[in-house]
Design a protein around this motif. Structure first.
Motif, PDB file in Angstrom:
ATOM      1  N   ALA A 104       0.826  -1.204   0.000  1.00  0.00           N
ATOM      2  CA  ALA A 104       0.000   0.000   0.000  1.00  0.00           C
ATOM      3  C   ALA A 104       0.862   1.258   0.000  1.00  0.00           C
ATOM      4  CB  ALA A 104      -0.932  -0.002   1.208  1.00  0.00           C
ATOM      5  N   ARG A 105       2.006   1.214   0.642  1.00  0.00           N
ATOM      6  CA  ARG A 105       2.854   2.394   0.743  1.00  0.00           C
ATOM      7  C   ARG A 105       3.922   2.465  -0.335  1.00  0.00           C
ATOM      8  NH1 ARG A 105       2.582   0.435   5.918  1.00  0.00           N
ATOM      9  NH2 ARG A 105       4.690  -0.361   5.788  1.00  0.00           N
ATOM     10  N   SER A 106       4.118   1.398  -1.106  1.00  0.00           N
ATOM     11  CA  SER A 106       5.245   1.363  -2.025  1.00  0.00           C
ATOM     12  C   SER A 106       4.923   1.919  -3.407  1.00  0.00           C
ATOM     13  CB  SER A 106       5.767  -0.063  -2.165  1.00  0.00           C
ATOM     14  OG  SER A 106       4.798  -0.885  -2.780  1.00  0.00           O
ATOM     15  N   ALA A 107       3.668   2.059  -3.727  1.00  0.00           N
ATOM     16  CA  ALA A 107       3.302   2.545  -5.058  1.00  0.00           C
ATOM     17  C   ALA A 107       3.124   4.059  -5.048  1.00  0.00           C
ATOM     18  CB  ALA A 107       1.998   1.875  -5.507  1.00  0.00           C
ATOM     19  N   ALA A 108       3.579   4.676  -6.112  1.00  0.00           N
ATOM     20  CA  ALA A 108       3.383   6.129  -6.243  1.00  0.00           C
ATOM     21  C   ALA A 108       1.902   6.411  -6.498  1.00  0.00           C
ATOM     22  CB  ALA A 108       4.216   6.642  -7.411  1.00  0.00           C
ATOM     23  N   SER A 109       1.419   7.514  -5.955  1.00  0.00           N
ATOM     24  CA  SER A 109       0.014   7.859  -6.170  1.00  0.00           C
ATOM     25  C   SER A 109      -0.185   8.319  -7.609  1.00  0.00           C
ATOM     26  CB  SER A 109      -0.420   8.949  -5.186  1.00  0.00           C
ATOM     27  OG  SER A 109       0.392  10.090  -5.322  1.00  0.00           O
ATOM     28  N   ASN A 110      -1.352   7.995  -8.155  1.00  0.00           N
ATOM     29  CA  ASN A 110      -1.682   8.433  -9.513  1.00  0.00           C
ATOM     30  C   ASN A 110      -2.661   9.613  -9.428  1.00  0.00           C
ATOM     31  OD1 ASN A 110      -4.233   7.325  -9.002  1.00  0.00           O
ATOM     32  ND2 ASN A 110      -3.758   5.411 -10.054  1.00  0.00           N
ATOM     33  N   ASP A 111      -3.138  10.084 -10.556  1.00  0.00           N
ATOM     34  CA  ASP A 111      -4.046  11.239 -10.569  1.00  0.00           C
ATOM     35  C   ASP A 111      -5.306  10.977  -9.751  1.00  0.00           C
ATOM     36  OD1 ASP A 111      -2.302  12.681 -12.152  1.00  0.00           O
ATOM     37  OD2 ASP A 111      -3.311  12.165 -14.037  1.00  0.00           O
ATOM     38  N   PHE A 112      -5.879   9.768  -9.891  1.00  0.00           N
ATOM     39  CA  PHE A 112      -7.087   9.423  -9.126  1.00  0.00           C
ATOM     40  C   PHE A 112      -6.803   9.478  -7.631  1.00  0.00           C
ATOM     41  CE2 PHE A 112      -9.505   6.285  -6.744  1.00  0.00           C
ATOM     42  CZ  PHE A 112     -10.815   6.687  -7.017  1.00  0.00           C
ATOM     43  N   ASP A 113      -5.680   8.888  -7.218  1.00  0.00           N
ATOM     44  CA  ASP A 113      -5.310   8.887  -5.798  1.00  0.00           C
ATOM     45  C   ASP A 113      -5.180  10.310  -5.268  1.00  0.00           C
ATOM     46  OD1 ASP A 113      -5.077   6.073  -5.775  1.00  0.00           O
ATOM     47  OD2 ASP A 113      -2.959   6.178  -6.345  1.00  0.00           O
ATOM     48  N   ARG A 114      -4.448  11.153  -6.021  1.00  0.00           N
ATOM     49  CA  ARG A 114      -4.222  12.528  -5.559  1.00  0.00           C
ATOM     50  C   ARG A 114      -5.530  13.313  -5.473  1.00  0.00           C
ATOM     51  NH1 ARG A 114       0.350  11.380  -8.505  1.00  0.00           N
ATOM     52  NH2 ARG A 114      -0.441  12.275 -10.436  1.00  0.00           N
TER      53      ARG A 114
END
Length: 178
Positions: A104-114
């Protein structure tokens, strides 16, 4: 073997709502192991418990249970169980088991996440100022899934995941699991 995006990708996603045919998955994942030199398997808490219990009972082993008859997950330890079984099936010399929080913490956030993070932060601050408590998120039970503080009394476990969601089936197809 060189490190590539494919070697760092997830090769299997196991969740409690789906049975795990360990022999079949082992054969499939052996191909990935031979190709990339490693495999990455995400095992959700409770995954494969039915399969492990059935295998233990078929072998005449006693299944550890609590006073209410529930399987003691800490005693059968699905992560350790499947890592040992998979290591044998794919020929792994080393095994590393990490808790799911790492993924959960290792992936960079994408546009949807942000965008979702921004909405949760704004609505969360407004709710805090108004003295409203809850768990921030999209409220699936309200029209339009608004971001709002969801009442703690409505948040509970044992909500089954819909394995027929198009995005989930698409992901399983992409990684070759179905």
């Amino acid at each position: 073997f060189s490190t590539t995006a494919e070697s760092r990708d997830i090769h299997a996603v196991w969740i409690p709502e789906l049975s795990i045919d360990i022999e079949k998955e082992g054969a499939r994942l052996k191909e990935a192991m031979d190709k990339y030199g490693n495999i990455n398997v995400f095992i959700s808490e409770g995954s494969g418990v039915r399969d492990i219990v059935a295998e233990m009972e078929a072998a005449g082993e006693e299944v550890p249970r609590d006073a209410f008859g529930h399987v003691k997950l800490d005693k059968i330890n699905p992560g350790a169980y499947f890592s040992k079984r998979l290591a044998q099936l794919v020929g792994a010399e080393k095994v590393l088991v990490q808790k799911s929080g790492y993924f959960a913490r290792s992936a960079a956030s994408n546009d949807f996440d942000r965008e979702l993070i921004g909405k949760c932060a704004k609505v969360g601050v407004d709710a805090a100022i108004e003295g409203i408590s809850g768990c921030m998120g999209e409220d699936e039970d309200k029209e339009g899934c608004p971001v709002r503080p969801i009442e703690f009394s409505r948040i509970k476990g044992h909500k089954p995941f819909d394995v027929k969601l198009p995005w989930y089936e698409s992901m399983l197809k992409d990684i070759g699991q179905i």
